[in-house]
Each structure stands twice: as C-alpha cells, then as structure tokens.
Scaffold this active site. Sequence first.
Site, PDB file in Angstrom:
ATOM      1  N   GLU A  61      -9.788   6.069   3.325  1.00  0.00           N
ATOM      2  CA  GLU A  61     -10.579   4.959   3.865  1.00  0.00           C
ATOM      3  C   GLU A  61      -9.630   3.801   4.107  1.00  0.00           C
ATOM      4  OE1 GLU A  61     -10.083   5.357   0.632  1.00  0.00           O
ATOM      5  OE2 GLU A  61      -9.349   3.324   0.260  1.00  0.00           O
ATOM      6  N   SER A  72       1.615  -9.752  -1.017  1.00  0.00           N
ATOM      7  CA  SER A  72       1.224  -8.348  -0.854  1.00  0.00           C
ATOM      8  C   SER A  72       1.462  -7.792   0.547  1.00  0.00           C
ATOM      9  CB  SER A  72      -0.235  -8.163  -1.253  1.00  0.00           C
ATOM     10  OG  SER A  72      -1.081  -9.012  -0.506  1.00  0.00           O
ATOM     11  N   LYS A 124       0.806  -1.223   0.000  1.00  0.00           N
ATOM     12  CA  LYS A 124       0.000   0.000   0.000  1.00  0.00           C
ATOM     13  C   LYS A 124       0.842   1.279   0.000  1.00  0.00           C
ATOM     14  CE  LYS A 124      -4.369  -1.610   0.485  1.00  0.00           C
ATOM     15  NZ  LYS A 124      -4.266  -2.885   1.110  1.00  0.00           N
TER      16      LYS A 124
HETATM   17  C1  LIG Z   1      -5.195  -3.919   1.078  1.00  0.00           C
HETATM   18  C2  LIG Z   1      -4.541  -5.199   0.865  1.00  0.00           C
HETATM   19  C3  LIG Z   1      -4.916  -6.064  -0.194  1.00  0.00           C
HETATM   20  C4  LIG Z   1      -6.075  -5.798  -1.095  1.00  0.00           C
HETATM   21  O1  LIG Z   1      -6.036  -4.618  -1.811  1.00  0.00           O
HETATM   22  P1  LIG Z   1      -5.666  -4.559  -3.341  1.00  0.00           P
HETATM   23  O2  LIG Z   1      -5.937  -3.157  -3.716  1.00  0.00           O
HETATM   24  O3  LIG Z   1      -6.567  -5.528  -4.041  1.00  0.00           O
HETATM   25  O4  LIG Z   1      -4.251  -4.943  -3.465  1.00  0.00           O
HETATM   26  C5  LIG Z   1      -4.195  -7.214  -0.380  1.00  0.00           C
HETATM   27  N1  LIG Z   1      -3.160  -7.548   0.435  1.00  0.00           N
HETATM   28  C6  LIG Z   1      -2.795  -6.763   1.464  1.00  0.00           C
HETATM   29  C7  LIG Z   1      -1.665  -7.191   2.325  1.00  0.00           C
HETATM   30  C8  LIG Z   1      -3.461  -5.562   1.705  1.00  0.00           C
HETATM   31  O5  LIG Z   1      -3.069  -4.799   2.721  1.00  0.00           O
END
Ligand SMILES: *Cc1c(COP(=O)(O)O)cnc(C)c1O
Length: 404
Positions: A118, A384, A96
């Site tokens: 948000e 992610s 993020k």
């Molecule tokens: C916020 C988040 C997501 C989902 O958001 P995307 O915009 O689809 O990437 C996925 N993995 C993690 C670790 C997140 O913090």
Amino acid sequence: MIPETITSPFQVDEKGYYGQFGGAYIPELLYPNIAELAENYLRYIQSPDFQEEFNNLLRDYVGRPTPLYFASRLSEKYNTRVYLKREDLCHTGAHKINNTIGQILLAKRLGKRKIVAETGAGQHGVATATVCALMGLDCIVYMGAVDIERQAPNVARMRMLGAEVRAAMSGSRTLKDATNEAMRHWINNPTDTHYIIGSVVGPHPYPDMVARFQSVISTEIRRQLAEKTGSELPDYVLACVGGGSNAAGAFYHFMDEPSVKLIALEAAGKGVNSGHSAATTALGKPGILHGSKSLLMQSPDGQVIEPYSISAGLDYPGIGPLHAHLFTTGRATFVPVTDEEAMEAGLLCSRLEGIIPAIETAHALAYLEKLNAAPDETVIICLSGRGDKDLQTYINWFGDRLKK
Ligand SMILES: *Cc1c(COP(=O)(O)O)cnc(C)c1O
C-alpha cells in the site's frame, strides 16, 4: 546492523504486544502467512548472510550511512544545536527504502515471487517498486485515488519502475483505504505473495520487523553524534509520525536512555478539533485496525473516522502499537502540528538550509517553534524525506509568496 533481541519495556513481547497494544488480529485465511513470518522472521533477519546482504545494499544501493548534518542557520534562529538526520538523501528520497530492502530479502528467503504493498504519499510504493525491480519480482501497489492525484510524480515513478498501481476507491480514498485493499489482495493470494507493509503497523511481527529495519537510523545517529560532539546521546529526538516508522527508527536506540527526550509530531490537519485532522493520540482511543490493537481515531460506536492531513504520508487514522505504548507510558511526547505550521516550517527550512523537506518531515521541523531548547542542548530531527514530490502542493499553498 539489525539489532539483537533485548528485553526492555519498549520491545515487543513473545506474543507480539507492546504493553496492551499490538497482537495479530487477522482473518483466518492469513493465519498461515502471519504464522510463517512470526515464527521465522528473527531467525532469517538475524542470520549472518541476511545481515551481510542487507548491510551491503544499504551501503552501496541506498547510500548509507546518511549524513548527520549540523544545521547552522536553523540552530542560530532557534538558539540551540540542531542536527538533521538526512534520510532525504537515501535512494528514492526517504527512509522507506531501509524497510523495503529488508523485506524483499525476507520475501526471497520465503520463496515468494510477487509483492503487494500500500502507499500514501507514494514513497513506500516507490521504495517497494524499486526493490522489486532490483530483485526481479512482480509488484502491485494500492494507492488511494485522492493520493494518486496529489502525488502524481510518485505514481509516474512506480510505473516507470514496472509496478502496477491500483486505485483504492473506498472511504476517504487515502492510505487507510489503500491498506484495506492491499490486505484483501494478500488474503486472496496468500501462497505466492508477500505483503510489504510500509510502516510499523499491521499484525505482529510487522511492527517489530519494520522497527528493526529502520533502527539503522538511530544506530548511525549515536555513532555520528559521538564523532561530532563527544556524546552519543542528544537531549531531544524529533520525528513526524504517520504510522511511525521513521520515528521508530530514530527513537529505537534511545528508548532505553531516559535522558533523551523523544518527541513525535502528528498531523493536526486544519486543527485537532476541526474535524479535519489526523492527530491520533489527541483524538484516538484503543481499537483494532489493519491487524493490530493500537490507538485509533474512531466514533463512539467504533467506526474509523476519516483522517485528514495536507501530507499524504501522515493521513492515517492510527499509529503503530509501539507508539501507542510510548504514548501511554509517557516515554515519548506526542504533539499535534497543523498544516499551516508544517508548510511554514517547510518554507523556512528551504530558505535557511537549502533543503526542501517532504511535508511529512516539515511537521517535525515545525516543532522547533515551540521546543525552547537551551543553547547548549542537542536536538536531532529525523529529516525523513525530500520535498520534490510535494512541490505542487507547496506552490498551491504559497501562491504569490513564492514569486520573489
Ligand atoms: C511515509 C513517510 C512518512 C510517514 O511514515 P512513518 O511510517 O510515520 O515514518 C514520513 N515522512 C516521509 C518522507 C514519508 O515518506
């Protein structure tokens, strides 16, 4: 590292559309803000001084490039070659922050003093609170009341960083409702405030802007994979999709490479047809939410259906318009993953690789069970985020299974 503008069937057009999806469906009070952004964002973010500041912060503050790690024990288990793109090692623990760094630099150039955002899992809220502290801007984060409870560590982090966390009490009290409140806040404070959206959703130009900031993920993957294997192109790229920002970043520089199969994993919750799901492509129809036209879970008369996923970051009834377009054109394959499949994959990755993934990320890992890639094929998984914020959820789910 912000990509130059190219023409491709998967890039946004001048009107803000990806095929039939996208656009800017906004209340009149926001026209000036959105017009200001749409007219200026490319000029700002592609300028040499912006690029230099962005790249320096990504390197020295975020910790980029993040490693591309060959996961030998997962590879052995699934009899293929698995690489994890370690976005969990970014400062604040998820991808993020790539986007919030970009947007805070833009907000400064637009002369804004206040930030609203948000958050679902709290990762975007933390990433926003972090860059606001870094730049000395005021920060208000809206978060669903349910998410405030299940992501308590991130609420504490935001407060520690000086942000004000406000509870969204409507609807399912999750991400959709927090987004509604943040948009309402922006409508009421249009002149001094910039809204940092956390995914590739919202009115044009947000989806394209966020995708460009996150595209650093696939810029690095291409270079790192070439160093490790001699080829820039993997056979598969897997990423979980909430709104779709980590997937957009991981897919970005592969969208025009037809040999690379793109696979997006969405949250099926308790099962696609259980009534407790957030599997947007499986259940959604074209509709408008949060300022853009995309696929959306809705009742026959167009009411948004409350989504459900054990993972707060995937608990959203829509996906970004780029993903709706990738789905509709068949360029990417979308596969639902249940809570149970994701939780098992999260435990397996912890035990085999010593990496506790975010539950969002575990949805992407879970697909290794079904992928059946060949031994000599290369599979990239966008890791992610890290699982610290989810420990209580893991503990509650597994109970006694963790006591050995
Ligand atoms: C916020 C988040 C997501 C989902 O958001 P995307 O915009 O689809 O990437 C996925 N993995 C993690 C670790 C997140 O913090």
